[in-house]
Design a protein around this motif. Sequence first.
Motif, mmCIF file in Angstrom:
data_model
loop_
_atom_site.group_PDB
_atom_site.id
_atom_site.type_symbol
_atom_site.label_atom_id
_atom_site.label_comp_id
_atom_site.label_asym_id
_atom_site.label_seq_id
_atom_site.Cartn_x
_atom_site.Cartn_y
_atom_site.Cartn_z
ATOM 1 N N GLY A 77 0.813 -1.209 0.000
ATOM 2 C CA GLY A 77 0.000 0.000 0.000
ATOM 3 C C GLY A 77 0.842 1.253 0.000
ATOM 4 O O GLY A 77 0.533 2.235 -0.696
ATOM 5 N N PHE A 78 1.925 1.241 0.765
ATOM 6 C CA PHE A 78 2.826 2.393 0.787
ATOM 7 C C PHE A 78 3.455 2.614 -0.581
ATOM 8 O O PHE A 78 3.559 3.749 -1.067
ATOM 9 N N GLY A 79 3.886 1.520 -1.213
ATOM 10 C CA GLY A 79 4.539 1.631 -2.513
ATOM 11 C C GLY A 79 3.626 2.129 -3.608
ATOM 12 O O GLY A 79 4.068 2.777 -4.563
ATOM 13 N N ILE A 80 2.323 1.866 -3.476
ATOM 14 C CA ILE A 80 1.361 2.307 -4.495
ATOM 15 C C ILE A 80 1.334 3.828 -4.606
ATOM 16 O O ILE A 80 1.184 4.392 -5.694
ATOM 17 N N GLY A 95 6.781 -5.889 -1.263
ATOM 18 C CA GLY A 95 5.795 -4.823 -1.245
ATOM 19 C C GLY A 95 6.269 -3.574 -1.958
ATOM 20 O O GLY A 95 5.529 -2.938 -2.710
ATOM 21 N N PHE A 96 7.547 -3.231 -1.764
ATOM 22 C CA PHE A 96 8.113 -2.052 -2.414
ATOM 23 C C PHE A 96 8.287 -2.258 -3.918
ATOM 24 O O PHE A 96 8.338 -1.288 -4.677
ATOM 25 N N VAL A 97 8.400 -3.507 -4.342
ATOM 26 C CA VAL A 97 8.534 -3.792 -5.777
ATOM 27 C C VAL A 97 7.171 -3.794 -6.459
ATOM 28 O O VAL A 97 6.966 -3.150 -7.492
ATOM 29 N N LEU A 143 6.705 1.739 -13.088
ATOM 30 C CA LEU A 143 7.504 0.618 -13.582
ATOM 31 C C LEU A 143 8.980 0.805 -13.260
ATOM 32 O O LEU A 143 9.673 -0.144 -12.872
ATOM 33 N N LEU A 144 9.476 2.033 -13.405
ATOM 34 C CA LEU A 144 10.886 2.306 -13.108
ATOM 35 C C LEU A 144 11.191 2.083 -11.632
ATOM 36 O O LEU A 144 12.205 1.465 -11.280
ATOM 37 N N LEU A 145 10.316 2.572 -10.764
ATOM 38 C CA LEU A 145 10.532 2.392 -9.331
ATOM 39 C C LEU A 145 10.431 0.923 -8.932
ATOM 40 O O LEU A 145 11.132 0.472 -8.030
ATOM 41 N N ALA A 146 9.564 0.184 -9.610
ATOM 42 C CA ALA A 146 9.462 -1.251 -9.334
ATOM 43 C C ALA A 146 10.770 -1.953 -9.697
ATOM 44 O O ALA A 146 11.249 -2.814 -8.953
ATOM 45 N N LEU A 154 15.900 -4.452 -7.871
ATOM 46 C CA LEU A 154 17.354 -4.598 -7.914
ATOM 47 C C LEU A 154 17.993 -4.255 -6.573
ATOM 48 O O LEU A 154 18.900 -4.945 -6.107
ATOM 49 N N SER A 155 17.508 -3.180 -5.940
ATOM 50 C CA SER A 155 18.144 -2.726 -4.704
ATOM 51 C C SER A 155 17.845 -3.643 -3.535
ATOM 52 O O SER A 155 18.631 -3.745 -2.596
ATOM 53 N N ARG A 156 16.718 -4.328 -3.561
ATOM 54 C CA ARG A 156 16.344 -5.199 -2.455
ATOM 55 C C ARG A 156 16.543 -6.676 -2.765
ATOM 56 O O ARG A 156 16.109 -7.532 -2.014
ATOM 57 N N HIS A 157 17.201 -6.965 -3.894
ATOM 58 C CA HIS A 157 17.511 -8.355 -4.256
ATOM 59 C C HIS A 157 16.265 -9.223 -4.185
ATOM 60 O O HIS A 157 16.242 -10.301 -3.585
ATOM 61 N N PHE A 158 15.222 -8.735 -4.823
ATOM 62 C CA PHE A 158 13.927 -9.412 -4.815
ATOM 63 C C PHE A 158 14.032 -10.855 -5.287
ATOM 64 O O PHE A 158 13.326 -11.737 -4.820
#
Length: 261
Positions: A24-27, A144-146, A240-243, A248-252
Amino acid sequence: MSDQDFKFSNILPIFITAMIDFNGFGIIIPIGPYYVETFHGNALDFSILLVTYSAAQFIASPYLGRLSDKYGRKRVISIGLMGEIAGYIVFGLSPFLSLLYLGRLITGATSGNLPVLYSFVSDKTDRENRTKAIGLIGAAIGIGFVIGPAIGGLLSLFGYRVPILFASVLSLTNLILVQKLREEKRGTKYRKSSIIKTFKGSPYLFLSITTIAIGFVMLQTVLAFYGQALYRWTAFIVGLLLAMVGGLSRHFFRLDWSLNL
C-alpha cells in the motif's frame, strides 16, 4: 525448534501482512507527484507530504511497540490498519491540498507497525531461527516495495485517486487477514532505543544506511517531476521504473527458497 524444523508456513500470515502493508505504501509513491499537481501543488508540496508521513511514523513507532507489549500484537496491528484505511480515504477523496497532509499524517502515525511485526515474529520463533524469520519479513517488505509502485502506476491509467483508494482496500483486506493470526504468549518485549545509542553502537553502519536511504528517498521525490519535465513520463512509467529499482536494490530475486516455501 531446531533449524531443520523451521518452516516458512509458521510465519506465512505475518509475511503476508507485512507484504500487503508495504504494498500500500509503494502504491502511493509513483502517483503522488502527479496527484499533488492536480491541486496546483509542486515538488516542494510533495516533499512536505513525504516528510509528514515519515515524521509521524518515526514518532509513533516506539509507542506502538510498547503498546503491543501491553495490549497485544494483533490488537495494535489492527488499530494501525484501521488508521491506514482512514488515512488513505482522506488522502484519496480530499478536495483540498491541505487535507492531503492530514491524510498522510494519519497514515504515517498508524502505519509504524514494523516493530510490532518483528516482535510478533520473535514471539513465534526460537532464538536459533529468529534471525532467519526476521529476514523473511524483510523480504516481504521488499516485495511490497517492488509490487506496490507497479500497481500504482498501472492503476493511475484510470485516475490518480483509484490507486489510493485501492491501497485502502488492501489495508482493509489486511485487517481481515490479521484477525486470523494466532497470537503467541509474548516472550520478547519491544526494546526502546534511540538514534544516539544506535549511532554510538555502530556509527559507520548507521551513516551508511542513512545515506543510502536519503538517496533513495530523493529519487522518489524528484523522479516523476524530472521525467515529466524532460521526457513527458507518466505515472505508469514512473511506477515501472521504481518497481525495477526496488527489485534490484532489495535483491527481490534472491529469496532463500530452501526454507520449504
